[in-house]
Enzyme design. Sequence first.
Site, PDB file in Angstrom:
ATOM      1  N   LYS A 160     120.425  19.665  46.184  1.00 35.67           N
ATOM      2  CA  LYS A 160     119.153  19.207  45.994  1.00 35.67           C
ATOM      3  C   LYS A 160     118.885  18.401  44.622  1.00 35.67           C
ATOM      4  CE  LYS A 160     117.129  23.256  48.304  1.00 35.67           C
ATOM      5  NZ  LYS A 160     116.404  24.538  47.859  1.00 35.67           N
ATOM      6  N   GLY A 161     120.178  18.873  43.641  1.00 34.77           N
ATOM      7  CA  GLY A 161     120.037  18.292  42.525  1.00 34.77           C
ATOM      8  C   GLY A 161     120.004  16.998  41.972  1.00 34.77           C
ATOM      9  N   GLU A 196     125.575  12.039  42.617  1.00 30.13           N
ATOM     10  CA  GLU A 196     125.593  13.528  42.337  1.00 30.13           C
ATOM     11  C   GLU A 196     124.864  13.584  40.745  1.00 30.13           C
ATOM     12  OE1 GLU A 196     125.764  16.453  42.939  1.00 30.13           O
ATOM     13  OE2 GLU A 196     127.472  17.426  42.949  1.00 30.13           O
ATOM     14  N   ASP A 207     130.863  19.310  37.125  1.00 27.51           N
ATOM     15  CA  ASP A 207     131.266  20.337  35.974  1.00 27.51           C
ATOM     16  C   ASP A 207     132.712  20.401  36.361  1.00 27.51           C
ATOM     17  OD1 ASP A 207     131.418  22.480  34.587  1.00 27.51           O
ATOM     18  OD2 ASP A 207     130.113  23.797  35.811  1.00 27.51           O
ATOM     19  N   LYS A 260     129.914  17.074  32.397  1.00 25.23           N
ATOM     20  CA  LYS A 260     129.960  18.165  31.578  1.00 25.23           C
ATOM     21  C   LYS A 260     131.266  18.044  30.879  1.00 25.23           C
ATOM     22  CE  LYS A 260     127.632  22.228  32.499  1.00 25.23           C
ATOM     23  NZ  LYS A 260     127.242  23.478  32.871  1.00 25.23           N
ATOM     24  N   PHE A 314     124.586  25.058  30.221  1.00 28.47           N
ATOM     25  CA  PHE A 314     123.638  25.189  31.314  1.00 28.47           C
ATOM     26  C   PHE A 314     122.435  24.285  31.349  1.00 28.47           C
ATOM     27  CE2 PHE A 314     121.260  26.353  34.815  1.00 28.47           C
ATOM     28  CZ  PHE A 314     122.190  26.323  36.088  1.00 28.47           C
ATOM     29  N   VAL A 315     122.339  23.088  31.983  1.00 26.81           N
ATOM     30  CA  VAL A 315     121.304  22.280  31.888  1.00 26.81           C
ATOM     31  C   VAL A 315     120.392  22.344  33.081  1.00 26.81           C
ATOM     32  CG1 VAL A 315     122.498  20.791  30.133  1.00 26.81           C
ATOM     33  CG2 VAL A 315     122.709  20.342  32.658  1.00 26.81           C
ATOM     34  N   ASP A 371     118.367  22.606  38.666  1.00 20.99           N
ATOM     35  CA  ASP A 371     117.432  23.899  38.811  1.00 20.99           C
ATOM     36  C   ASP A 371     118.338  25.111  38.184  1.00 20.99           C
ATOM     37  OD1 ASP A 371     119.589  24.287  40.796  1.00 20.99           O
ATOM     38  OD2 ASP A 371     118.521  25.805  41.643  1.00 20.99           O
ATOM     39  N   ARG A 428     113.130  21.977  38.544  1.00 19.80           N
ATOM     40  CA  ARG A 428     113.672  20.864  38.872  1.00 19.80           C
ATOM     41  C   ARG A 428     112.675  19.597  38.367  1.00 19.80           C
ATOM     42  NH1 ARG A 428     118.011  21.576  42.427  1.00 19.80           N
ATOM     43  NH2 ARG A 428     117.802  23.561  43.899  1.00 19.80           N
TER      44      ARG A 428
END
Length: 180
Positions: A42-43, A97, A101, A129, A153-154, A160, A166
């Site tokens: 979903k990102g 995307e 990472d 990242k 962690f963003v 999310d 989100r």
Amino acid sequence: MNSDIKKILIDENTLKERIRELGGILTQEYKDRNPIVLCVLKGAFIFMADLVKEMDCPLQIDFMAVSSYNGTHTSGEVKIVKDLDASLEGRDILIVEDILDTGLTLSFLKKSFEHRGARSIRICTLLLKDRADRESCNFVTADYVGFTVPDEFVVGYGLDYNERYRNLPYIGVLKEEVYS
Ligand code: 5GP
């Protein structure tokens, strides 16, 4: 600013300007190729929506959902939760995307699309990242990158933490106490 956020890494205007630039580059690259622009849910949903608005050429969109993260840690295993609808045979695919990472997710997708007869497969990630072990994480590289971010962690702008944040209009770093 949301009270769970420690700092804003990329604000709304900066996101907008960079996405406009990327859209211009992709327009040149894909004019006359009618690509399938594939959103990895979903990102990437907000990035995808803003990016295609900046692409001034014929294109098709599709969606795919995969999962590899539980909370703030990758599970090391990629699962297809929703497959895409279109046939990839002979098509130019642009995978959109949210963040690259380790590259595990995209490497898995790329391989699977090669088997399905895509003509070309390129990757556009909003964030890359900056991992200390990037050299050994040689699963896959992105063709187009919006921003490089530190190894934290963003959340926000589609990304999310346990399905929250989100809808933040910026990319931010969560306070440690939220997830520890
Ligand atoms: P990779 O397979 O490249 O290790 O991880 C890619 C996926 O993990 C991304 O599509 C995203 O869903 C999730 N991910 C990786 N890093 C972060 C992060 O800092 N924040 C969030 N919210 N998700 C991340």
